[in-house]
Motif scaffolding. Structure first.
Motif, mmCIF file in Angstrom:
data_model
loop_
_atom_site.group_PDB
_atom_site.id
_atom_site.type_symbol
_atom_site.label_atom_id
_atom_site.label_comp_id
_atom_site.label_asym_id
_atom_site.label_seq_id
_atom_site.Cartn_x
_atom_site.Cartn_y
_atom_site.Cartn_z
ATOM 1 N N ILE A 1 3.431 -6.389 7.815
ATOM 2 C CA ILE A 1 2.037 -6.158 7.429
ATOM 3 C C ILE A 1 1.861 -6.448 5.934
ATOM 4 C CG2 ILE A 1 0.230 -4.405 7.173
ATOM 5 C CD1 ILE A 1 1.240 -3.118 9.715
ATOM 6 N N TYR A 2 0.872 -7.265 5.633
ATOM 7 C CA TYR A 2 0.612 -7.663 4.249
ATOM 8 C C TYR A 2 -0.255 -6.613 3.541
ATOM 9 C CZ TYR A 2 2.472 -12.222 5.643
ATOM 10 O OH TYR A 2 3.275 -13.233 6.099
ATOM 11 N N ASP A 3 -0.636 -6.928 2.304
ATOM 12 C CA ASP A 3 -1.406 -5.986 1.483
ATOM 13 C C ASP A 3 -2.873 -6.029 1.901
ATOM 14 O OD1 ASP A 3 -2.421 -4.322 -0.449
ATOM 15 O OD2 ASP A 3 -1.233 -5.178 -2.076
ATOM 16 N N ILE A 4 -3.184 -5.349 3.008
ATOM 17 C CA ILE A 4 -4.538 -5.359 3.559
ATOM 18 C C ILE A 4 -5.550 -4.845 2.536
ATOM 19 C CG2 ILE A 4 -6.027 -4.368 5.337
ATOM 20 C CD1 ILE A 4 -3.631 -4.304 7.197
ATOM 21 N N GLU A 5 -5.166 -3.835 1.776
ATOM 22 C CA GLU A 5 -6.085 -3.223 0.812
ATOM 23 C C GLU A 5 -6.559 -4.233 -0.227
ATOM 24 O OE1 GLU A 5 -6.281 1.026 -1.525
ATOM 25 O OE2 GLU A 5 -4.366 -0.048 -1.528
ATOM 26 N N ARG A 6 -5.621 -4.997 -0.789
ATOM 27 C CA ARG A 6 -5.999 -5.964 -1.813
ATOM 28 C C ARG A 6 -6.650 -7.207 -1.216
ATOM 29 N NH1 ARG A 6 -1.237 -5.151 -6.441
ATOM 30 N NH2 ARG A 6 -2.419 -3.537 -7.548
ATOM 31 N N SER B 1 -5.894 0.552 5.605
ATOM 32 C CA SER B 1 -4.887 0.491 4.538
ATOM 33 C C SER B 1 -4.379 1.872 4.170
ATOM 34 C CB SER B 1 -5.489 -0.175 3.293
ATOM 35 O OG SER B 1 -5.877 -1.495 3.569
ATOM 36 N N GLU B 2 -5.305 2.837 4.038
ATOM 37 C CA GLU B 2 -4.901 4.206 3.692
ATOM 38 C C GLU B 2 -4.004 4.794 4.773
ATOM 39 O OE1 GLU B 2 -8.393 6.489 2.950
ATOM 40 O OE2 GLU B 2 -9.056 5.258 1.255
ATOM 41 N N ALA B 3 -4.342 4.550 6.017
ATOM 42 C CA ALA B 3 -3.544 5.092 7.122
ATOM 43 C C ALA B 3 -2.156 4.469 7.138
ATOM 44 C CB ALA B 3 -4.256 4.830 8.449
ATOM 45 N N MET C 1 0.840 -1.209 0.000
ATOM 46 C CA MET C 1 0.000 0.000 0.000
ATOM 47 C C MET C 1 0.867 1.248 0.000
ATOM 48 S SD MET C 1 -1.136 -2.537 2.280
ATOM 49 C CE MET C 1 -1.225 -1.899 3.958
ATOM 50 N N GLY C 2 1.937 1.227 0.787
ATOM 51 C CA GLY C 2 2.845 2.365 0.847
ATOM 52 C C GLY C 2 3.559 2.589 -0.472
ATOM 53 N N ALA C 3 3.959 1.501 -1.128
ATOM 54 C CA ALA C 3 4.651 1.629 -2.414
ATOM 55 C C ALA C 3 3.754 2.274 -3.459
ATOM 56 C CB ALA C 3 5.121 0.251 -2.892
ATOM 57 N N ARG C 4 2.487 1.874 -3.473
ATOM 58 C CA ARG C 4 1.558 2.457 -4.458
ATOM 59 C C ARG C 4 1.291 3.928 -4.161
ATOM 60 N NH1 ARG C 4 -0.839 -2.770 -3.660
ATOM 61 N NH2 ARG C 4 -2.452 -1.939 -2.274
ATOM 62 N N LEU C 5 1.182 4.275 -2.882
ATOM 63 C CA LEU C 5 0.945 5.676 -2.521
ATOM 64 C C LEU C 5 2.154 6.538 -2.861
ATOM 65 C CD1 LEU C 5 -0.887 7.796 -1.196
ATOM 66 C CD2 LEU C 5 0.201 7.247 0.994
ATOM 67 N N LEU C 6 3.354 6.042 -2.606
ATOM 68 C CA LEU C 6 4.558 6.804 -2.925
ATOM 69 C C LEU C 6 4.621 7.096 -4.419
ATOM 70 C CD1 LEU C 6 7.281 8.041 -2.119
ATOM 71 C CD2 LEU C 6 8.319 5.794 -2.449
ATOM 72 N N LYS C 7 4.279 6.134 -5.242
ATOM 73 C CA LYS C 7 4.275 6.364 -6.692
ATOM 74 C C LYS C 7 3.303 7.485 -7.042
ATOM 75 C CE LYS C 7 3.491 4.185 -11.170
ATOM 76 N NZ LYS C 7 3.115 2.949 -11.902
ATOM 77 N N ASP C 8 2.129 7.486 -6.413
ATOM 78 C CA ASP C 8 1.154 8.542 -6.665
ATOM 79 C C ASP C 8 1.713 9.898 -6.272
ATOM 80 O OD1 ASP C 8 -1.669 9.394 -7.298
ATOM 81 O OD2 ASP C 8 -1.591 10.000 -5.197
ATOM 82 N N TRP C 9 2.429 9.980 -5.151
ATOM 83 C CA TRP C 9 3.022 11.239 -4.725
ATOM 84 C C TRP C 9 4.086 11.714 -5.718
ATOM 85 C CZ3 TRP C 9 3.943 11.583 1.300
ATOM 86 C CH2 TRP C 9 2.709 11.454 1.956
ATOM 87 N N VAL C 10 4.867 10.784 -6.265
ATOM 88 C CA VAL C 10 5.943 11.147 -7.189
ATOM 89 C C VAL C 10 5.386 11.701 -8.493
ATOM 90 C CG1 VAL C 10 7.780 10.195 -8.657
ATOM 91 C CG2 VAL C 10 7.686 9.596 -6.226
ATOM 92 N N ILE C 11 4.363 11.067 -9.052
ATOM 93 C CA ILE C 11 3.861 11.512 -10.353
ATOM 94 C C ILE C 11 2.805 12.607 -10.235
ATOM 95 C CG2 ILE C 11 4.379 9.313 -11.475
ATOM 96 C CD1 ILE C 11 1.484 8.533 -11.229
ATOM 97 N N SER C 12 2.328 12.862 -9.012
ATOM 98 C CA SER C 12 1.327 13.922 -8.812
ATOM 99 C C SER C 12 1.654 14.726 -7.556
ATOM 100 C CB SER C 12 -0.077 13.320 -8.690
ATOM 101 O OG SER C 12 -0.442 12.632 -9.850
ATOM 102 N N PRO C 13 2.728 15.519 -7.577
ATOM 103 C CA PRO C 13 3.071 16.335 -6.401
ATOM 104 C C PRO C 13 1.978 17.351 -6.101
ATOM 105 C CG PRO C 13 4.889 16.257 -7.985
ATOM 106 C CD PRO C 13 3.677 15.711 -8.676
ATOM 107 N N LEU C 14 2.002 17.864 -4.884
ATOM 108 C CA LEU C 14 1.015 18.855 -4.465
ATOM 109 C C LEU C 14 1.388 20.243 -4.971
ATOM 110 C CD1 LEU C 14 0.503 17.712 -0.765
ATOM 111 C CD2 LEU C 14 -1.071 17.349 -2.683
ATOM 112 N N LYS C 15 0.382 21.096 -5.029
ATOM 113 C CA LYS C 15 0.607 22.477 -5.467
ATOM 114 C C LYS C 15 0.360 23.474 -4.337
ATOM 115 C CE LYS C 15 -2.112 23.958 -8.763
ATOM 116 N NZ LYS C 15 -2.713 24.009 -10.116
#
Length: 870
Positions: free
Chosen positions: A348-353, A549-551, A302-316
């Motif tokens: 911790i496993y992939d709770i989200e999936r 999972s989000e937390a 879950m963390g790996a997927r969120l980090l990718k989202d942060w990298v390709i969509s930074p905040l403004k």
């Protein structure tokens, strides 16, 4: 002509409704494929192609074991095929004729949920798009997590968004696929995704809106902030329809839909994402060597997927950036707690999936064990987070509920060594269910019961020779020799007569026979039913599991960024609303990890965005120009995603868009040369950049003749400075562009320092003020291994050119400085006098403030007059 058997007839009836998929037709322990499907699968999977029947009735056939189907399915999906799973819908023993069969699911690239078919570090998106006039409505979903989003965008941003999302399957209206083959093929090529056409009516906005209301059970979409979403609602409705058609199961884990808000995200077009190597390298498409590869030390999927989202969509928004920064900072300030939390996250496993698989009815016993073990780590995680006061961490802590009821229930019920299959038994623990325990006892202890029964009957009848036996024809029986015929109890029922004995049964023995002979199968059936009940119970916790999972994902990313910051001595940049871009001793975030921070030469950048807006950076190849400008963009991205950066200190005014024009390649499939690609990408920048954007340009204009290239590069730089005002870094070999600083106070010259040692050169990798004073192309050619004879000849040619174009002071004969008092570093030019006349004309055009398009036309006329007449 093939004579159809009843089974083949059944196959053909099912296949005609699934023509676009390979049909896995269940027969016993195998999935069989027939006809063309068998030929396709045999080639891709490397399995034997056989035939059913012979001669004219021969039917091509190939089969795979059902218990190993995931590995075969993965290969077929990667090869671009859909797979329809056709199961036996009744017990073959109960069938009077052909066993009932039906398709229970269609697996496509965008709808997979199995771990073996997914990459834990990446979302797997199914995307739908629908066009109304100039607006494209996009909707995308990761079925394996339930993440569901929509967005309305203008046509010019379509392929940039597709590049960001990287969907594995795209659903299009059939009127588009049929009428616009060029557009469809471009999507297929650029996205490398499967294209699936659906009836156009499924994409209508009203149909989509009603489908969403029905799915979520609401009266409106206001609670999701999507009531007025527009065209994208039609795309979202089409996705729901497609999922229901292919999955044929519960979709309850799709519990919300969100509007993707671009107004708080830094926009980066496709060329920029690729040029900056945000998620994969340009050359080999590997994650390693990209920014994401350097930063991803997360412990959970879950963390790996969120980090990718942060990298390709930074905040403004700078306030939201600071909110994340404070979370990272507190993790840096509590090293022991950070290490303890990271250790907990590792388990911790992939709770989200897992939650999605549970909700869809596809989770097996091992999934529930992984879920239980993950939940068991949450009390300790909450305890550690209690020591944090930063809002972003405290808010996430509140979402982490250990779900004691579910965790305890799974722990009591599921065996730790459960098999993958749900119908083989061995799933439910002893003591969980009394009826199951009895069946297991009967199945495992049948001999003991028979011995006990025999002993009791001998004692009751006083017949010492009484024996209890078993055969497949008669089942269990009591055998008594004829010498004891008088002592046989009246309750005994004669079953079989032998030469010297009789065989009998009793109601008790017959009842036990029924139990023992069916105990194992009944136990497996009961275990399956108990597991399904437990899985359904776990499914009621889906919403809580998604919140957990989000937390956990956010805690994982924040702690990871803090760990990297501490280990690499990163600084927290100051984020402001200004146009400032000041970075002291900045380093490339990827190269410093690969080369070691101590060996990397740091550099500064100082642009106030008001007086100083543009840097023209000259210097030879290999000196580090491209590294420097890319580094600047990557540091801004890291800063605006909330991360610390590799620098001594930095003040960064937020950017709204980042544009990178670095390198170029042919796109022959679109009939575009390298130069056309370069100009298209540059035009995109000029048409969409704002004062708050960051632009990095590398060698713009080199894809054409020297005169054209210089003219275009000059006009572009001038236009950006005068008309856009964006912070810009332009790395170039056109030393003539250094003269722009004579015309505009906010354009500054910089170069990469070089040390000469005889015929050797040393690249110092340091960016210093001023334009470069020499070209080192021949030196670089020698370092690259160009034959010595060519190097010597090139030096002779260079000497002749310099002698013809430079005066005794080493200055261009036909291009003296405009004023003697302006002391600017000068680059020796390799061009004849008419080249310098072109530069003079460019200056005049600039000073006359002629529009860039007009300027280019005038330059073209000038070129023709000056050169072609000759």
């Amino acid at each position: 002509m093939i004579t159809e058997t009843p089974m083949i007839r059944q196959y053909n009836e099912i296949k005609k409704d699934h023509k676009d998929a390979l049909l896995f037709f269940r027969m016993g322990d195998f999935y069989e494929l027939f006809f063309e499907d068998a030929k396709i699968a045999s080639k891709i999977l490397g399995i034997t192609l056989t035939s059913r029947s012979k001669g004219e009735n021969a039917v091509p056939m190939a089969g795979i074991p059902h218990h190993a189907s995931e590995s075969y399915t993965r290969k077929l999906i990667k090869a671009g095929h859909k797979v329809a799973i056709c199961e036996q819908l009744q017990d073959p023993g109960e069938a009077k004729g052909i066993v009932d069969r039906g398709v229970i699911r269609i697996i496509t690239p965008g709808t997979v949920t199995e771990d073996a078919l997914l990459d834990g570090k990446n979302n797997n998106y199914l995307l739908a798009l629908w066009k109304d006039k100039e607006i494209f409505g996009l909707s995308w979903i990761d079925l394996s997590t339930g993440k569901f989003e929509i967005e309305d965008i203008r046509e010019e941003r379509l392929f940039d968004e597709l590049a960001r999302l990287n969907p594995s399957e795209i659903v299009l209206p059939d009127d588009i696929t049929e009428s616009n083959a060029t557009f469809t093929q471009r999507i297929r090529t650029e996205c490398n995704a499967m294209i699936t056409p659906l009836p156009a009516w499924e994409f209508s906005e009203s149909t989509g809106y009603q489908a969403l209301l029905e799915h979520f059970g609401t009266h409106s979409l206001e609670g999701f902030g999507c009531q007025d979403a527009g065209v994208a609602l039609g795309a979202a409705g089409a996705i729901l329809h497609y999922l229901k058609e292919t999955q044929k199961t519960s979709l309850k884990h799709i519990a919300k839909i969100q509007k993707y808000e671009t107004n708080n995200r830094v926009i980066m077009d496709r060329a920029t994402q690729q040029s900056l190597e945000l998620t994969q390298t340009i050359r080999n498409k590997n994650r390693e060597g990209s920014l994401l590869g350097a930063l991803d030390q997360t412990k959970t999927p879950m963390g790996a997927r969120l980090l990718k989202d942060w990298v390709i969509s930074p905040l403004k928004n700078h306030d939201e950036i600071k909110y994340r920064q404070l979370g990272v900072r507190e993790f840096t300030e509590k090293p022991e707690l950070r290490r303890e939390i990271i250790a907990i996250l590792h388990d911790i496993y992939d709770i989200e999936r897992i939650a999605a698989k549970v909700s869809c009815g596809r989770a097996n016993a091992r999934d529930l064990i992984s879920l239980q073990q993950s939940l068991s780590k949450l009390p300790e995680l909450k305890e550690k987070l209690d020591f944090f006061i930063t809002a972003i961490i405290s808010d996430r802590e509140k979402e982490i509920d250990p779900l004691d009821e579910l965790r305890t229930l799974i722990g009591m019920a599921i065996s730790l060594d459960s098999p993958h299959s749900l119908k083989e038994g061995g799933i439910i623990k002893e003591g969980y269910d009394a009826a199951l325990d009895e069946l297991r006892y009967i199945s495992k202890n049948g001999k003991q019961w028979i011995a006990h029964f025999q002993a009791e009957e001998i004692a009751r009848t006083n017949i010492n020779s009484l024996k209890v036996g078993y055969n497949k024809v008669f089942g269990y029986y009591i055998e008594i020799t004829n010498t004891h015929r008088e002592n046989i109890p009246p309750a005994y029922i004669r079953k079989q007569t032998l030469k010297n004995a009789e065989r009998y049964i009793t109601p008790e023995l017959k009842e036990y026979e029924t139990k023992v002979l069916t105990a194992e199968e009944r136990a497996k059936d009961l275990e399956y039913d108990l597991f399904i009940q437990l899985r359904d119970k776990a499914g009621t916790f889906t919403k809580q599991l998604q919140g957990i999972s989000e937390a956990i994902a956010q805690i994982d990313v924040l702690s990871t960024l803090a760990k990297i910051a501490v280990e690499n001595r990163y600084a927290m940049p100051e984020i402001t609303d200004s146009l400032e871009l000041n970075i002291n001793d900045g380093c490339h975030p990827v190269l410093t990890m690969e080369l070691d921070r101590e060996r990397f030469v740091p550099n500064d950048i100082n642009l106030d965005g008001v007086q100083d807006k543009t840097m023209v950076i000259t210097g030879p190849n290999m000196a580090g120009k491209s590294t420097y400008i890319r580094q600047t963009a990557l540091l801004v991205i890291m800063a605006q995603m909330g991360s610390f950066i590799p620098a001594k200190n930095a003040t960064i005014g937020t950017v709204d868009r980042i544009f990178a024009r670095v390198g170029a390649s042919d796109e022959l499939s679109k009939g575009q040369s390298t130069f056309m690609v370069e100009m298209n990408e540059t035009a995109n920048i000029l048409n969409n950049a704002t004062e708050r954007s960051l632009i990095i340009l590398d060698e713009v204009g080199r894809g054409t003749s020297t005169f054209d290239g210089i003219s275009i590069a000059w006009a572009i730089t001038e236009y950006i400075y005068q008309n856009i005002g964006a912070r810009t870094l332009f790395a170039t070999h056109y030393h003539e562009l250094t003269e722009l600083s004579l015309l505009f106070a906010g354009i500054k010259n910089f170069n990469v320092a070089v040390k000469e040692w005889g015929e050797e050169i040393i690249f110092l990798r340091k960016i210093v003020a001023g334009g470069t004073d020499k070209s080192y192309g021949i030196h670089v050619a020698r370092l690259a291994g160009i034959p010595k004879q060519i190097i010597q000849r090139a030096r002779s040619i260079l000497n002749n050119l310099e002698a013809a174009t430079l005066d005794i002071n080493g200055k261009p004969k036909f291009a003296p400085l405009k004023t003697d008092h302006v002391k600017k570093p000068r680059q020796r030019k390799l061009f004849a006098s008419k080249e310098d006349l072109v530069i003079d004309e460019i200056k005049k055009l600039s000073l006359d403030e002629i529009a860039p398009a007009d300027a280019l036309n005038k330059l073209a006329e000038l070129k023709k007059r000056l050169y072609e007449d000759e």
